[in-house]
Design a protein around this motif. Structure first.
Motif: not given
Length: 685
Positions: A287-289, A301-303, A308-309
């Motif tokens: 996840s990111i802020r 994030l969809p990882l 990953g990308e």
């Protein structure tokens, strides 16, 4: 062992003085045979061995006292990371001139193992301490940012080595280093100042992206520097990496879309991780802020794994919002320099292309490839003009120029060339295709076309640059099918260019001409069926034109995405910082990640994509780069607190004192046999 005052080594023969005095003393008296003494000598023969050993021990200790004193005054160096090889004992403790080449790239800002400092801070501190210990005379600094920004000599003379610790020019940066350019700057400085003995210190972590070991400048540098012989010595302080896990975030694509009554921001990018063995069990959640215009949120994030990308990550916006700025960030880890990525977005400008060609078939193929966009929300158009209609081009609205006509040369086209140069300076893109009848004498941007050549067999493209530029891989990492293309006819290209694609016979078929801002490309064939399969296998042509169009349209937008170090430093100094480090100075805006306002235009500056690569040079590769030059490598772990050089004269003074005490003990008179035992007469009384 080496010495800071090696001239004291010439006094070493003084250590033989006790031996000389001993030999002279033995010659002071003549030996005369006397019968009475012969009986006494025979009686004392039992103790002669011990006396001789004691005499030689006293002589050795006296010699050791003088030897230790001389060495201590010479200020010996030992036990440091450089050992005895740092300073030649016979050539002096320090060169008259010292040039420090400092790599300030983002990878140098990784945390040091077992240390609160970064690799950059640790390296600068170690060099400053070493130069201070050596008593370095003239010290000059060449940092990676100054080399990129300065057209004149980038060397900065320092009052003392300690100044390295306080200068902003030794602080962190988000721009990549160009080690060959820094080496060239050092060479120019040595030649311009007619320097004598010079030490060149290089502080870097040996990243391949910064060193560019395959760059054609290295052979020229080696040849020029080899002429100085041992007059120029290189000291490479290679700061080792951190043992802490690290992640990096990058946003490759930003698209603003309208979906009914809603607006969303679609983000595509990459999350990289260097967790060992792919172990993500203990890794932070993917996840990111996100901070958009001051509003913070956490975005998952969809990882499936820790890296990953990701593509088309949806970020909802207010219905009325058409522009904005912000950044995405990760928690603190092994290198905070790659944890934040700044973004700016706005409604995309129309992507307008102009096709200049008198060949209807070629013009139609290029027009279709330019006006069909992969995103239906983006407006695109392509206009076809004859060569005579070129003066009617609306340069201020055009993003891409596709030129399949005679090159505009000669006095009659002087005004057109000026317009073209201004178009490129603004950031526009141009792709040239060979005209129907090339003129070998016509040259533009240093490139000319030869006459058409029919290739006997259909020749395929054998090699191409798939890591970047127009023929690079897709966001998903898939390669373009460039190798499937066939070329039937070729108009050979000549000039100083960067080949992007070559045929199997090593002839370049696609090249790029480096320019300060815009991109100039030349293709050696056309999409016509008689010339190549560019139109029938149209994927490569379409992607190539769309990428050039996206880059050109970026110069028309109210927002810009720039790599740190690629902006003119004087221009960027006038920008207003909206987001980014508060302690950065205005002269460093071009090299510091953040969001900056240039009038009504917002620019996001970030580290380049190459900075996320972790490849480092091996020792053998570094040896090859410095082949024929005097080089000493210091592989220093950033977390080590040891100095690169240690003075050990105190140890020799202690050794001298111990030797003096031992000599004094041995010189004490022996206890006589009469004092050691009672007399016979006293015992019988």
């Amino acid at each position: 062992m080496s010495f800071l005052q090696p001239w004291m080594l010439f006094a070493l023969p003084i250590a033989l003085l006790p031996i000389l005095i001993h030999l002279i003393n033995q010659r002071r008296y003549q030996t005369t045979q006397w019968a009475a003494m012969m009986f006494l000598l025979a009686a004392n023969r039992m103790n002669r061995g011990y006396a001789r050993i004691r005499q030689w021990a006293i002589l050795a200790l006296r010699t050791l006292v003088l030897l230790a004193l001389i060495i201590a005054i010479g200020r010996p160096l030992a036990s440091g990371s450089l050992g005895g090889g740092l300073v030649g004992s016979l050539s002096g403790g320090s060169s008259a001139n010292t040039i420090v080449l400092l790599d300030r790239s983002p990878s140098m800002n990784a945390n040091a193992a077992g240390d609160s400092r970064t690799k950059l801070e640790a390296g600068v501190a170690q060099i400053a301490e070493t130069l201070q210990t050596l008593g370095a005379g003239r010290v000059l600094l060449i940092d990676s940012n100054t080399v990129a920004a300065s057209e004149s000599s980038p060397a900065r003379e320092l009052a003392s080595p300690e100044e390295l610790l306080d200068l902003p020019q030794t602080g962190p940066s988000d721009a990549s280093a160009d080690i060959p350019a820094m080496m060239l700057a050092a060479l120019d400085t040595i030649q311009a100042n007619s320097m004598g003995q010079t030490d060149v210190w290089i502080c870097s972590d040996a990243r391949e992206h910064d060193w560019q070991s395959r760059d054609g400048r290295w052979p020229t540098l080696r040849e020029a520097l080899a002429q100085f012989g041992r007059r120029v010595r290189f000291r490479l302080l290679t700061v080792a990496g951190t043992d802490q896990p690290n992640r990096s975030i990058r946003i490759d694509d930003i698209v603003l879309r309208s979906e009914g009554d809603e607006r969303v921001l679609m983000l595509s990018g990459k999350l990289q991780s260097d967790f060992e063995n792919g172990d993500t069990a203990n890794a932070p959640a993917p996840s990111i802020r996100m901070d958009l215009d001051g509003a913070e949120s956490i975005v998952e994030l969809p990882l499936d794994s820790g890296s990953g990308e990701f593509t088309d990550l949806r970020v909802p916006l207010d219905r009325e919002q058409v522009s904005g700025l912000g950044h995405v960030s990760l928690p603190a880890d092994g290198n905070n320099a790659d944890n934040t990525y700044y973004i700016v977005f706005d409604e995309p400008p129309p992507r307008k292309s102009v096709v200049v060609s008198a060949n209807e078939d070629v013009a139609n193929v290029l027009r279709l490839a330019a006006e069909i966009t992969p995103d239906p929300n983006i407006e695109a158009s392509a206009e076809v003009l004859l060569p005579a209609e070129v003066p009617s081009i609306a340069w201020d609205e055009t993003a891409l120029l596709l030129w399949q006509a005679p090159l505009p040369t000669g006095a009659s086209n002087a005004e057109l060339r000026k317009r073209l140069e201004s178009f490129l300076d603004r950031g526009g893109r141009v792709i040239f295709f060979p005209p129907d009848n090339p003129d070998p004498n016509a040259e533009l941007f240093g490139v000319s076309y030869a006459a058409w050549t029919d290739l006997k067999d259909d020749v395929s493209i054998a090699t191409w640059r798939g890591e970047a530029d127009l023929l690079g891989k897709t966001l998903a990492g898939a390669s373009l099918p460039v190798g499937k293309l066939k070329v039937h006819r070729l108009a050979a290209l000549s000039g100083e260019t960067t080949p992007l694609a070559k045929l199997s016979n090593d002839e370049p078929v696609m090249v790029r001409v480096p320019t300060p801002r815009g991109g100039v490309y030349f293709c050696g064939t056309t999409p016509a069926a008689k010339d190549s399969t560019l139109s029938s296998d149209g994927v490569v042509l379409y992607v190539m034109i769309q990428r050039a169009l996206v880059d050109g349209a970026a110069s028309l937008a109210n927002t810009g995405r720039l790599d740190a170090g690629t902006v003119d430093a004087e221009v960027a100094a006038t920008w207003k910082r909206l987001q980014g480090p508060d302690d950065s100075i205005s002269t460093e805006h071009a090299f510091t990640a953040g969001v900056y306002a240039d009038g009504d235009r917002f620019n996001a500056i970030n580290r380049s994509a190459g900075e996320d690569a972790t490849d480092t040079l091996q020792d053998s590769q570094i040896d090859d780069l410095f082949q024929g030059l005097v080089l000493e490598r210091v592989n220093q772990t950033a977390g080590e607190s040891n100095s690169l050089v240690d003075e050990v004269w105190r140890a020799f003074l202690i050794l001298m004192l111990i030797a003096m005490i031992g000599e004094a003990i041995l010189c004490l008179p022996r206890q006589s046999a009469q004092a050691a035992s009672p007399s016979v007469g006293g015992a019988t009384a």
